[in-house]
Design an enzyme around this catalytic site. Structure first.
Site, PDB file in Angstrom:
ATOM      1  N   CYS A  22       1.153  -1.508  -0.048  1.00 47.53           N
ATOM      2  CA  CYS A  22       0.167  -0.096   0.181  1.00 47.53           C
ATOM      3  C   CYS A  22       1.069   1.356  -0.110  1.00 47.53           C
ATOM      4  O   CYS A  22       2.071   1.071   0.193  1.00 47.53           O
ATOM      5  CB  CYS A  22      -1.406   0.319   1.019  1.00 47.53           C
ATOM      6  SG  CYS A  22       0.375   0.057   2.652  1.00 47.53           S
ATOM      7  N   ASP A 527      16.085 -40.717  10.834  1.00 49.03           N
ATOM      8  CA  ASP A 527      14.953 -40.391  10.715  1.00 49.03           C
ATOM      9  C   ASP A 527      14.492 -42.511  10.348  1.00 49.03           C
ATOM     10  O   ASP A 527      15.013 -42.951   9.849  1.00 49.03           O
ATOM     11  CB  ASP A 527      13.868 -39.509   9.659  1.00 49.03           C
ATOM     12  CG  ASP A 527      12.778 -40.266   9.371  1.00 49.03           C
ATOM     13  OD1 ASP A 527      12.007 -39.932  10.391  1.00 49.03           O
ATOM     14  OD2 ASP A 527      11.926 -40.409   8.026  1.00 49.03           O
ATOM     15  N   ASP A 730      11.495 -33.546   8.408  1.00 50.10           N
ATOM     16  CA  ASP A 730      12.728 -33.934   8.584  1.00 50.10           C
ATOM     17  C   ASP A 730      13.127 -32.066   8.322  1.00 50.10           C
ATOM     18  O   ASP A 730      14.611 -32.075   8.500  1.00 50.10           O
ATOM     19  CB  ASP A 730      12.646 -35.077   8.074  1.00 50.10           C
ATOM     20  CG  ASP A 730      12.549 -35.982   8.362  1.00 50.10           C
ATOM     21  OD1 ASP A 730      12.612 -36.843  10.243  1.00 50.10           O
ATOM     22  OD2 ASP A 730      12.654 -36.744   6.948  1.00 50.10           O
TER      23      ASP A 730
END
Length: 861
Positions: A22, A527, A730
């Site tokens: 703006c 993992d 992850d």
């Protein structure tokens, strides 16, 4: 008339602004810019998203303005320019270009890679232009052209290298014969030479006539490049060479034409020094041009994989078109022996595809309908059709080339020392050479000189050389022998070779810092789900009651589950099909949420589900209870099967370990690394998995958002941690780790966040990545050691530190020879990385006893 409000020295810049929404945003930025010291006028156009700033360049820079805008929370648009640089020979060339371009207004950053022969410049497009950047580099004496992509880049880079080899080779052919004649003339009175060498060759005027073409022919490039660099306030190796050659030649000329001028007299005509010095430096440049390109063989191999032709279906007919004109969605036809032109998904047909050039996989990979194919790989046996999904810059091959190029152009932290030395060395070498000259001219000559003084490794004596000639000789040798080329080449050449070697094995390091960090790792965190395990449940055990077979129980269960969408049902269905069992359609099917299913198969009522379902339907499980509990102790999910209200068996379902998980962890242990598993599973299940693969430590019941915190805790224990993962959850942990390794089958987010990408879904590549990183860093340290040893040992010797005892000094030509040898040694030592083979590849000569799929418990990893 001059404008008082806008003096002539003020310049205007147009900064692209991002993030304005703006008018108040525009006003905020405008006010902040206008308030900066040195800014005369600032105007921000919201619609155009640009800031027009008139400023005094002596007081403020565009980079400072950009920083102010960013501090306000907005972005400033920059553009990247990648240039191919020709003519660089050592680290000081890198420092010269980075200094000159980095000092240009509007340039935010510049990174030059000597080994890759490239420069990446980030600049503000409204302040400077690519043409100005290229002009600045060319003014320094180097070639600069915007880097092309693919085969065009390969062709141009190869042509530029050939041109440099031809140019230096031509100068070698001119300089060396003439220099040898000058040497024979200089030593005409020595040993048996008077019998063969005419006396006229020893005449100083004849030596002047032969040496002058060498200095102003092959040697002229050093004077030109020095001048260009000095115009921009930068010094490089060319200045050292020009000073050394120029000093030797100038003194020789003065003592030839004006022997009484006080510069050493007739005995101090060092034509052979100027001639041989030039010849040795030119030979060094020639040999470097020959060998430097070998470090980038990997990128050239990758580029050469880009197919040139594709056969597509258009209007029902097969049409051959250039591969870069294939559009997404087109049907591509591939025959045996042909390269696959772009990425896509197989629609029909079957074949085996050799992907070794991209992934390092030694065996061809089977492809059938629904499988992905990668552009650049080689179709081996059958023909098939596939739909193009990625073309041009979006293909996997193009992305791999881009990643490898960026990694090769990046700098490792260990290079900072070398850059500092190479960048500041030139000035201090001149100071040192001047100091050495003054010492030997005013003190050393009178204190230590004896008539028997000789040039090292020659019978040539310096009896009549005088104080000036002797001091000049020693200082020129210091100038030449101090060249830090080897120091500058040590790190980038090894990094380039290392990233290329990793790419050959399907491992992409995103930067040189990733290699350095990977070589220092102490802990590897895996993992679980999707990384250590396949990430989808599968049938691990089928136990029938007496009178029933394994296949009949599994077949019956699969028929009952054929319409099920439950993961366990799908696993049972896959298990049956994997055993080639015929799966019938049930006559009826009813899912019982939370319990199982009931169906009718061949008129037989079938129940499939948990204990509660069986208990509710009065099925007696006493004969299977013991086996079921044992399986559940190992974290498996047990599904009971009953036919006509009588138990017929049970099926155990669990996630399974990937094929090479246990082997990868075993080798990581052998490398001295601690292996940790991180998972959202409960402690019992996690421990069971860890026990199966030999993992040292388990971080169980860790929520996805807490994985990064666990990595941070490990780092606080003093560990250098790598995180290996594949999922979106992850990504924070991959970013937090010292090295984030994303496996190729993982999500784009994981691959975007990781520092290393493993193209294959094979955990053994974690081992290979660490071995490549360690081998590369060993090479870097070897190179730096020998380069620093060279300078540490040779500079004092050249300065005459041993002269009081040895009565010998290093000649400028011997100094040039040693300098060339040091650079060549580093380059050749780096090329030994080509012989690197990961331990897995070495072991491939003997059969590997690989574990089969090992069942583990399911759950979120």
């Amino acid at each position: 008339m001059p404008d008082d409000k806008n003096p002539p020295e003020a310049v205007e810049v147009v900064l692209p602004i991002r993030g304005m929404s703006c008018a108040s945003c525009a006003a905020t930025i405008e006010g902040a810019l206008a308030g900066m010291a040195g800014v005369r006028r600032a105007s921000v156009n919201l619609t155009a998203e640009k800031a027009f700033v008139t400023f005094d360049p002596a007081r403020v820079t565009p980079a400072q303005m950009a920083r102010v805008v960013r501090d306000l929370g907005y972005g400033v648009g920059t553009e990247d320019l990648v240039l191919q640089i020709g003519g660089m020979s050592c680290a000081s060339c890198v420092a010269a270009i980075e200094g000159a371009v980095g000092g240009m207004p509007g340039v935010e950053s510049v990174q030059v890679s000597l080994a890759a022969g490239s420069a990446r410049v980030t600049y503000y497009p409204g302040v400077t232009t690519p043409a100005q950047i290229k002009r600045t580099i060319r003014d320094l004496g180097y070639e600069a052209a915007e880097r092309l992509e693919g085969v065009a880049a390969l062709d141009r880079e190869r042509e530029a290298r050939r041109r440099e080899i031809r140019r230096q080779g031509r100068w070698v052919l001119i300089s060396w014969p003439l220099a040898l004649v000058v040497m024979l003339g200089t030593f005409q009175e020595v040993w048996i030479l008077p019998r063969f060498v005419p006396r006229v060759l020893a005449n100083p005027f004849v030596l002047f006539a032969i040496t002058t073409p060498i200095v102003f022919g092959p040697g002229w490039q050093f004077f030109v490049n020095s001048y260009r660099g000095l115009r921009h306030g930068v010094t490089d190796m060319n200045l050292l060479y020009a000073t050394g050659i120029g000093a030797a030649y100038l003194i020789a000329v003065l003592n030839t034409f004006w022997p009484q001028a006080g510069f050493g007299g007739p005995e101090a005509t060092f034509y052979e020094a100027a001639a041989l010095l030039t010849a040795f430096i030119i030979l060094g440049r020639y040999l470097e041009a020959l060998t430097r390109g070998r470090a980038s063989d990997a990128i050239r191999k990758l580029m050469s994989l880009q197919p040139k032709v594709a056969r597509v279906l258009r209007d029902g007919a097969e049409v051959e078109i250039p591969a870069d004109e294939v559009e997404v969605g087109e049907i591509v036809v591939v025959r045996p022996g042909e390269q696959i032109p772009v990425d896509g998904i197989v629609l029909e047909g079957y074949s085996a595809v050799d992907q070794s050039m991209l992934t390092g996989e030694s065996m061809p990979v089977e492809k059938r309908a629904g499988d992905e194919v990668i552009g650049g790989t080689l179709n081996k046996t059958g023909a098939f059709r596939f739909q193009a999904t990625k073309v041009g810059r979006e293909t996997a091959l193009a992305q791999i080339i881009k990643l490898v190029e960026e990694a090769q152009a990046s700098k490792a932290p260990i290079q900072k020392l070398a850059d500092l030395v190479a960048g500041k060395f030139i000035f201090w070498v001149h100071v040192l050479a001047l100091t050495v000259f003054l010492f030997w001219f005013f003190l050393g000559y009178q204190a230590f000189f004896t008539p028997g003084t000789r040039l090292m490794l020659t019978p040539y004596t310096l009896a009549g050389v005088g104080a000036f000639g002797f001091a000049l000789l020693v200082s020129v040798a210091v100038l030449v022998i101090s060249c830090p080329c080897a120091v500058g080449m040590a790190t980038p050449s090894a990094m380039m070779a290392g990233t290329g070697k990793a790419a050959e094995h399907g491992i992409l390091f995103k930067g040189a810092d990733a290699i350095e960090n990977a070589s220092k790792l102490t802990t590897i965190v895996f993992d679980k789900t999707g990384t250590l395990t396949r990430g989808e449940p599968s049938v691990t055990d089928v136990i029938p009651v007496p009178g029933w077979s394994t296949d009949s129980v599994l077949g019956l269960a699969a028929a009952a589950e054929v319409n099920s969408e439950h993961p366990l049902g799908e696993a049972i269905l896959r298990g049956a099909r994997a055993r080639d069992l015929a799966v019938e359609e049930p006559e009826s099917f009813n899912a019982i949420p939370g319990h199982g299913v009931e169906a009718t198969v061949r008129g037989l009522p079938i129940l499939l589900g948990n204990r509660k379902l069986m208990r509710d339907r009065d099925v007696d499980l006493s004969g299977l209870a013991g086996r079921a509990e044992a399986l559940e102790q190992n974290g498996k999910t047990v599904v009971f099967v009953a036919a006509d209200r009588r138990p017929v068996g049970l099926i155990a379902v669990a996630d399974t370990l990937k094929e090479h998980s246990a082997e990868a962890i075993r080798i990581l242990h052998r490398l001295g690394l601690q292996v940790v598993m991180i998972t959202g599973d409960n402690e019992r299940t996690s421990t069971a998995i860890a026990r199966q693969v030999g993992i040292d430590r388990v971080l169980a019941e860790v929520l996805p958002q807490d994985k990064a915190e666990e990595i941070r805790r490990l780092q606080q224990e003093g560990r250098r941690v790598a995180m290996v993962g594949d999922g979106v959850n992850d990504a924070p942990a991959l970013a937090q780790a010292d090295v984030g390794m994303a496996i190729g089958s993982g999500t784009d987010v994981a691959k975007e966040t990781g520092h290393v990408i493993l193209i294959k879904d094979d955990l053994r590549d974690v081992v290979t990545a660490i071995e490549v990183a360690r081998a590369t860093m060993r090479k870097v340290k070897q190179n730096l050691f020998w380069a620093f040893v060279y300078n540490t040992v040779t500079i004092p010797v050249a300065a005459g530190a041993l002269y009081p005892w040895s009565q010998q000094v290093v000649s400028p030509e011997l100094a040039a020879f040693l300098m060339a040898i040091s650079s060549l040694t580093v380059t050749l030592n780096t090329t030994l990385l080509k012989r690197f083979a990961p331990s897995l590849r070495v072991a491939a000569g003997r059969p590997l006893r690989l574990p089969g799929p090992v069942p583990v418990a399911g759950g979120e990893g």
